[in-house]
Motif scaffolding. Structure first.
Motif, mmCIF file in Angstrom:
data_model
loop_
_atom_site.group_PDB
_atom_site.id
_atom_site.type_symbol
_atom_site.label_atom_id
_atom_site.label_comp_id
_atom_site.label_asym_id
_atom_site.label_seq_id
_atom_site.Cartn_x
_atom_site.Cartn_y
_atom_site.Cartn_z
ATOM 1 N N HIS A 25 0.838 -1.203 0.000
ATOM 2 C CA HIS A 25 0.000 0.000 0.000
ATOM 3 C C HIS A 25 0.869 1.248 0.000
ATOM 4 C CE1 HIS A 25 -3.709 -2.064 2.050
ATOM 5 N NE2 HIS A 25 -3.847 -2.037 0.740
ATOM 6 N N VAL A 34 -8.744 -2.571 -10.174
ATOM 7 C CA VAL A 34 -9.343 -2.356 -8.855
ATOM 8 C C VAL A 34 -10.615 -1.532 -9.027
ATOM 9 C CG1 VAL A 34 -9.036 -1.351 -6.559
ATOM 10 C CG2 VAL A 34 -7.112 -2.478 -7.708
ATOM 11 N N LEU A 44 -14.414 -0.141 -6.913
ATOM 12 C CA LEU A 44 -14.692 0.403 -5.592
ATOM 13 C C LEU A 44 -16.152 0.181 -5.188
ATOM 14 C CD1 LEU A 44 -12.811 3.802 -6.011
ATOM 15 C CD2 LEU A 44 -11.904 1.599 -5.263
ATOM 16 N N MET A 53 -11.982 -1.484 -1.631
ATOM 17 C CA MET A 53 -11.365 -1.626 -2.945
ATOM 18 C C MET A 53 -11.325 -3.096 -3.320
ATOM 19 S SD MET A 53 -8.303 1.192 -2.912
ATOM 20 C CE MET A 53 -8.589 2.855 -2.238
ATOM 21 N N ALA A 100 -10.284 -5.878 -5.883
ATOM 22 C CA ALA A 100 -9.319 -6.112 -6.956
ATOM 23 C C ALA A 100 -9.636 -7.393 -7.703
ATOM 24 C CB ALA A 100 -7.907 -6.191 -6.386
ATOM 25 N N PHE A 115 -1.880 -3.983 -4.902
ATOM 26 C CA PHE A 115 -1.829 -3.104 -3.739
ATOM 27 C C PHE A 115 -1.285 -1.722 -4.106
ATOM 28 C CE2 PHE A 115 -2.250 -7.147 -1.583
ATOM 29 C CZ PHE A 115 -3.029 -6.831 -0.474
ATOM 30 N N GLU A 161 -1.826 -0.218 -6.926
ATOM 31 C CA GLU A 161 -2.956 0.475 -7.533
ATOM 32 C C GLU A 161 -3.909 0.980 -6.452
ATOM 33 O OE1 GLU A 161 -6.511 -0.348 -10.820
ATOM 34 O OE2 GLU A 161 -4.756 -1.677 -10.737
ATOM 35 N N CYS A 162 -4.141 0.162 -5.430
ATOM 36 C CA CYS A 162 -4.986 0.600 -4.311
ATOM 37 C C CYS A 162 -4.373 1.813 -3.621
ATOM 38 C CB CYS A 162 -5.167 -0.536 -3.304
ATOM 39 S SG CYS A 162 -6.196 -1.906 -3.868
ATOM 40 N N GLY A 165 -5.840 5.566 -3.155
ATOM 41 C CA GLY A 165 -5.910 6.197 -1.849
ATOM 42 C C GLY A 165 -5.300 7.591 -1.856
ATOM 43 N N ASP A 174 -11.036 -8.078 -1.538
ATOM 44 C CA ASP A 174 -11.007 -6.770 -0.891
ATOM 45 C C ASP A 174 -9.579 -6.504 -0.397
ATOM 46 O OD1 ASP A 174 -11.612 -4.451 0.456
ATOM 47 O OD2 ASP A 174 -12.713 -5.423 2.085
ATOM 48 N N TYR A 194 -8.258 -3.007 0.380
ATOM 49 C CA TYR A 194 -7.987 -1.740 1.070
ATOM 50 C C TYR A 194 -9.317 -1.057 1.336
ATOM 51 C CZ TYR A 194 -5.077 2.521 1.953
ATOM 52 O OH TYR A 194 -4.415 3.595 2.498
ATOM 53 N N HIS A 195 -9.406 -0.330 2.450
ATOM 54 C CA HIS A 195 -10.573 0.498 2.736
ATOM 55 C C HIS A 195 -10.132 1.948 2.871
ATOM 56 C CE1 HIS A 195 -13.605 -2.723 4.343
ATOM 57 N NE2 HIS A 195 -12.966 -3.121 3.255
#
Length: 534
Positions: free
Chosen positions: A184, A364, A366, A446, A448, A465, A467-468, A472, A510, A512-513
């Motif tokens: 991340h 990814v 949402l 998120m 993916a 990750f 891309e997440c 973010g 899932d 990432y939030h």
């Protein structure tokens, strides 16, 4: 390759948080082994960088317009600005006698496992070579001076910025799940660098063809003697940054580097370490070989320009004031039009930061928990960042979702309402019972595309990750530009989110939030300048 695929899938499954248990962690923090947040190379020559970002006065909204910013001179001063607006300190926070640094690039737990390096030819007032960036003092530490033929290996005007991770910095607090958070953070740092480059009128592109062994050799991460008993760094990625997108060939640079004069010894960050074999296994399973570079799908250029935001706030201020919200007021929200503008900026367009730095099409998508967006019914929504992904998302989820188009949403944004209802309790529960997921204007998960990219190569796990993290960073800065605040949420109940949506297998996962809302400031905290002597 099949063994590596199974190994990274096994890591992903074992590091999921569940409603009845959390992934393996340290249990309590051992303050005696807290890592030093700053890597140094003792014995290396120092090249101070000027703090000159205030000279850039363009508004943040200018970064949403392709080709709007004139290219700056590629020299030491502007390279300094590049790092000042991406990897540098942004402020110090203090409570009583305790203080800690904040940085422009976000990090899980403010632990900052990501290290940055500069690789450049001879530039005005900056000799060609390999450098490590030390954010504490905003300077470059010389790692290597290449031999003859170095400048000839550079076909275009630009520099390379390399990123690496020190997994221990995250594992000290988060245990086995830390490998995810390091990825991340690499994605956040990538996007932070792309935004900084955009303020200078420069382009940036991930050099996805380079393998991990190439990156390690270029940055000196494979030099065991330079680390001795210090914590090793794992290569993450290289970014080409500059006025031209003409990066050097790996073989050309590495051949010249064979005669380089290296200097500096890495500092040890902790006196002792707790071992986390699962992280080592994940890192080994995702080692990337050299591959053929990808080309971003041309279909993304068919998107209309994003709607401009009405803000004259300088880009430099938005970038440096970015913070992670620790609490929301549970009252404030945002307008529907502003929300739709934000959705639009999560779609990739040529020459628009930061997503133009990624050479692949979106993987990814949402899932939004909308709480307080004026003119938008609270509920569960889905944004397919690639329209072609909408049918597969719909087929993978519960058959009773509505999938209704949203009134007022621009037609090119594939945003659908799944269920109109109050999602605050669900959002709070799914994000490890954290109020910030419910008291905001919206929160999101998120999702993916998972098994298909990993089948191409287990190293794609890292890219998902990244891309997440890049998404973010968009949310962080766009929230600030709208007078709001965001925060990434790394703690969530993976499979409980999948169960809610009706996802039955690993086609989507899932990863990432995130949440955005009206922040509540802590009056106990004092804010101090990033570089008091400046």
């Amino acid at each position: 390759m099949p063994d590596d695929f199974e190994a990274i899938v096994q890591y992903h499954e074992r590091t999921k948080h569940h409603l009845n248990r959390y992934a393996a962690g340290p249990g309590q923090l051992d303050w005696a082994t807290q890592p030093d947040p700053f890597r140094r190379y003792t014995g290396s020559e120092h090249l101070p960088l000027s703090l000159a970002a205030d000279r850039i006065t363009l508004p943040f909204s200018a970064l949403h317009q392709a080709g709007h910013v004139s290219s700056s001179l590629l020299d030491r001063e502007h390279v300094g600005i590049l790092f000042e607006l991406s990897m540098a300190l942004s402020a110090w926070k203090a409570v009583g006698q305790t203080r800690w640094a904040l940085r422009c690039n976000p990090s899980s737990g403010n632990l900052h496992p990501t290290e940055a390096y500069l690789v450049c030819p001879d530039l005005p007032d900056l000799p060609g070579g390999i450098y490590h960036y030390l954010s504490l003092e905003h300077l470059l530490e010389t790692r290597a001076r290449p031999g003859a033929g170095w400048d000839a290996a550079w076909p275009g005007k630009g520099v390379i910025v390399g990123l690496s991770s020190i997994h221990w910095r995250e594992a000290w607090k988060y245990g086995e799940r830390a490998y995810r958070y390091c990825q991340h953070d690499a994605g956040h740092a990538l996007a932070a660098l792309r935004y900084a480059a955009a303020t200078l009128g420069w382009q940036a592109r991930l050099l996805d063809g380079w393998g991990d062994a190439d990156i390690a050799a270029l940055l000196g991460l494979d030099r065991a003697g330079d680390f001795a008993d210090a914590e090793r760094e794992t290569p993450d990625l290289l970014l080409w940054i500059g006025p031209e997108l003409m990066a050097p060939d790996p073989d050309d640079l590495l051949a010249v580097l064979a005669d380089a004069r290296w200097q500096g010894q890495a500092n040890r960050l902790s006196p002792q370490h707790r071992l986390w074999p699962a992280i080592d296994a994940a890192s080994e399973a995702t080692v990337k070989p050299r591959i053929s570079s990808e080309v971003q799908k041309a279909a993304q250029s068919e998107l209309p320009p994003p709607a401009p935001i009405e803000s004259a706030v300088p880009a430099t201020r938005i970038i440096r004031q970015r913070r992670s919200a620790v609490d929301f007021d549970g009252v404030g929200g945002m307008s529907r039009n502003s929300f739709f503008q934000l959705l639009d900026l999560l779609l990739p367009r040529p020459q628009l930061p930061p997503l133009d730095a990624l050479p692949w099409a979106p993987r990814v998508h949402l899932c939004f928990f909308v709480h307080r967006v004026q003119g938008l019914t609270p509920g569960l929504y889905l944004l397919a960042r690639l329209p072609e992904a909408l049918p597969s998302l719909q087929a993978a989820m519960r058959p009773d979702w509505l999938w209704e188009t949203v009134p007022g949403c621009p037609a090119h944004i594939s945003f659908r309402m799944l269920l109109p209802t109050d999602m605050q309790s669900a959002a709070r529960l799914l994000s490890c019972h954290q109020d910030i997921a419910a008291d905001s204007a919206f929160s999101l998960a998120m999702l993916a595309e998972f098994e298909t990219p990993l089948a191409e190569g287990p190293w794609r796990y890292r890219e998902l990750f990244w891309e997440c993290g890049a998404l973010g960073q968009i949310l962080y800065l766009e929230a600030e530009a709208r007078g709001l605040r965001g925060t990434g949420i790394g703690c969530y109940f993976d499979d409980a989110v999948h169960d809610l949506l009706g996802l039955k297998n690993r086609q989507f996962q899932d990863l990432y939030h995130f949440t955005v809302g009206e922040p509540v400031e802590d009056p106990r905290l004092s804010t101090l300048p990033a570089y008091p002597a400046a």
